[in-house]
Each structure stands twice: as C-alpha cells, then as structure tokens.
Design a protein around this motif. Sequence first.
Motif, PDB file in Angstrom:
ATOM      1  N   ILE A   1      10.075  -3.935   5.367  1.00 19.49           N
ATOM      2  CA  ILE A   1      10.111  -6.347   5.125  1.00 19.49           C
ATOM      3  C   ILE A   1       9.187  -6.657   4.074  1.00 19.49           C
ATOM      4  N   ARG A   2      10.636  -7.124   4.096  1.00 20.10           N
ATOM      5  CA  ARG A   2       9.701  -7.817   2.438  1.00 20.10           C
ATOM      6  C   ARG A   2       9.292  -9.244   2.549  1.00 20.10           C
ATOM      7  N   LEU A   3       7.819  -9.623   2.291  1.00 18.94           N
ATOM      8  CA  LEU A   3       7.443 -11.097   2.752  1.00 18.94           C
ATOM      9  C   LEU A   3       7.087 -11.286   1.279  1.00 18.94           C
TER      10      LEU A   3
ATOM     11  N   LYS B   1       7.176 -19.417   3.933  1.00 12.24           N
ATOM     12  CA  LYS B   1       6.949 -19.444   5.729  1.00 12.24           C
ATOM     13  C   LYS B   1       7.597 -18.558   6.502  1.00 12.24           C
ATOM     14  N   ILE B   2       7.215 -18.076   7.358  1.00 14.32           N
ATOM     15  CA  ILE B   2       7.624 -16.925   7.943  1.00 14.32           C
ATOM     16  C   ILE B   2       7.274 -17.062   9.851  1.00 14.32           C
TER      17      ILE B   2
ATOM     18  N   LEU C   1       0.139  -1.192  -0.103  1.00 13.82           N
ATOM     19  CA  LEU C   1      -0.115  -0.559   0.082  1.00 13.82           C
ATOM     20  C   LEU C   1       0.768   1.383  -0.080  1.00 13.82           C
ATOM     21  N   GLY C   2       2.173   1.042   0.171  1.00  8.50           N
ATOM     22  CA  GLY C   2       3.021   2.243  -0.282  1.00  8.50           C
ATOM     23  C   GLY C   2       3.952   1.874   1.196  1.00  8.50           C
ATOM     24  N   ALA C   3       4.160   2.788   2.183  1.00  9.21           N
ATOM     25  CA  ALA C   3       4.573   2.616   3.803  1.00  9.21           C
ATOM     26  C   ALA C   3       4.219   1.321   4.920  1.00  9.21           C
ATOM     27  N   GLU C   4       3.510   0.998   3.990  1.00  7.96           N
ATOM     28  CA  GLU C   4       2.484   0.094   4.728  1.00  7.96           C
ATOM     29  C   GLU C   4       2.106  -1.571   3.931  1.00  7.96           C
TER      30      GLU C   4
END
Length: 374
Positions: free
Chosen positions: A344-346, A351-352, A321-324
């Motif tokens: 934080i690249r997800l 699996k995290i 969404l941009g910053a989040e």
Amino acid sequence: MASVTLKGIGKTYPGNVVAVSDFNMDIEDKEFVILVGPSGCGKSTTLRMIAGLEDITEGSLYIDGRLVNDVPPKDRDIAMVFQNYALYPHMTVFENMSFGLKIRKTPRDEIRRRVTEAAKILEIENLLDRKPAALSGGQRQRVALGRAIVRNPKVFLLDEPLSNLDAKLRTTMRAELEKLHAKLQTTFIYVTHDQTEAMTMGTRIVVMKGGIVQQIAPPQELFDKPCNLFVATFIGTPQMNTANASLSISDSSVYLEFGEGEARTRLPLPEWKGKKPEVLDYMGREVIFGIRPNDIHADSDYIAQHPEQVVEANVELVELLGAESNVFINVSGVEFAAVVDSKIRLESGSKIKIAFDMNAVHIFDADTEKTITN
Ligand code: ADP
C-alpha cells in the motif's frame, strides 16, 4: 525438577531502599518464567533472593514445598547463569564446567560423564580443551550454561544471559535456550529488560515496575489483555499508541472521542465493548485509550468493510521496512503510528482514509491507568 513459590516476598536494602514488595507467585515445575521490566524494577533482586544470594526481608520462599528462606545457596539445588558468564580465564572449558562438581567432591568418572553429556547438549564437545579467551561470545555463553547444566539443578536462574551478545547471536541463542529448556525439563526463571526476549521465550511473563508485580500472564494474554497502561505500552513493538479521550453515549451507541478543538474524532465502540458495565461507568468522563499500530488499517478492503471505523488522517512520515512500513499519521491533532503492508503506497504529506479497529481498542482509567476493557 521443582516448583518455586513466592509468598509476600519483599526486599528492603539498607538505607530503606524498597527494591521488591509483596511478590506472590506459584511457579510450577518445568515452567519457563520471565521477569521483565525497566532497569531498577527489582528483577535481579527477586532472582538473587531465589538463589539465596540476597536475604529475604519479608515473606516466604519455597522450593518444592520446602521453606528455604534460611537455606544457603549451595543447598537450594539451583544454578545461576550470570550476564558476565563469570568463567575462570586460566581454566579450560572442561575445567570451568567441572569446577563446581570438583569442589563438591564428585567422583572423577562422574564428572567426566556429566561434562561430556552437557557439552553434547550444547554442541561444544570440540571446545573442551580451550580457554575462555579463545572462545566467541556465544561459545562462552554456552560454557556458562554448561557449568550450570552439569550440576543437574532443580531450578535454573538466568540473569540477562544474552545481553552481552550481538543482536543476531541473541536471536539464535533465544531459540537455543528454548530447546535447552525442552531438553532439560527443568524450571527456568529468567530475567531480562527486553520485552521481545520475554515474549518469544516465556511460558509465563511477570511484568514488574518499581518493585511491584504489575501482571503475570502467558505472552499472548499479556499482549491482548494488558491490565494497565504500563503493561500495555511496555509489551509489544512498535509500542501501543495512546491518547486522551472521552466516552459518551448517544442513540444507544457508545462513542470514543479524541483530538483537539473543533476537529475531534468520534468513533463508535462495538457493542460488546461499549456496553460492558465497567465501560458504561465512564460515560462523560476522561479516559486514556490505546490502539496497537497493527490495529490501524490502510488496506482498501478492510476500509470498505468497516465504514464506521474510518477516519481522515494526514500522513506525516513513511518508513519502509521491507514487507511492512511504519506510517506516522495525524488524526485530529493526535499522532499515531501504524504498521501497514508496504504494497500500500502511502506518501508523506498526503491525506488518506484509514480505519481504527475498534474491537482492538484498549481503554484505561485516566487516574489509576488500570484497564476498563480487558
Ligand atoms: P533490576 O534488576 O530490575 O534492574 P534491581 O533488582 O537490580 O533491579 O534493583 C532494584 C532496586 O534496588 C533499584 O532501585 C536498585 O538501585 C536497588 N538496589 C539494588 N541492589 C542494591 C544494593 N545492594 N543496595 C541498595 N540498593 C540496591
């Protein structure tokens, strides 16, 4: 300036349609109260009863301590602003704003003075000679407000006044209305179905459902301590995650357990929450738990500092969404939405490890849906 008191107010329409039941509230002078809830929950009916546009079936309504159940609208010293503005198309802005004063036989000089003053407050002095057709939506809305302001009412009633405006203008007008409230130092009662509007403007919010008041509280309190599952999920965007769960006690810790089959997830509740007598009553029982998307954390520092809150999750979808980012995860077969910093690249399909802030978990009775933690 006025207080408004509702005592056991109820409305039953012909055909036995119960629109509002047992509404109790003391609205203090200068408050900005918002009635919010889904369509059909009785917001407009309540506002219209305060205005005198709808008969009150049950209870007593007081404005500044005076019982007004049987007082006609024009003698209640209130002004109402409607969703559709209801401006007269053949009249100029000046005439629209002065109309109410004219029919009350207010002297001409006084009318001019009040209209000019209201136009100044609303910054529409340069529009006074135009007709409504030559105005933008936002300008029409200001004229509708102006028409209410010139009457110098004790109470302003506003019924979804921004719903005809586009999203950007709505945001601007929200701020304008707040400023107007501060300037006029008058009691505002405002109806909306939009919880964001409610959260940004009100000093107190009344959440309604099915004609019944669910909770009355300032915005932050409503967000932090919703009284039931309905309020918890109605207030806040993105919506609070909810899931069936059970509570158990072992080694003197209280655990919340959720998920499907073998792979259930078990997380300890912090002592201050788990050891509340209200919560201890629920050991071994089914409950509903809720956690807001912002209370699920993916950053490594938080995770390192709260090992007891960490769970394994499958990332199903990431919406930047941009910053989040909105991240949709699956934990033990249950889906949750989390809002995380986009730094934080997800990746979808990965699996995290992710942490559930158990201090911020809400727990509800599975039958009554009332909170047992707040
Ligand atoms: P809201 O403003 O929250 O959308 P309303 O106060 O308009 O809700 O309506 C509350 C309930 O009363 C709804 O079920 C609605 O259908 C009903 N209702 C509203 N006005 C009338 C009416 N004039 N006659 C019969 N039922 C009505």
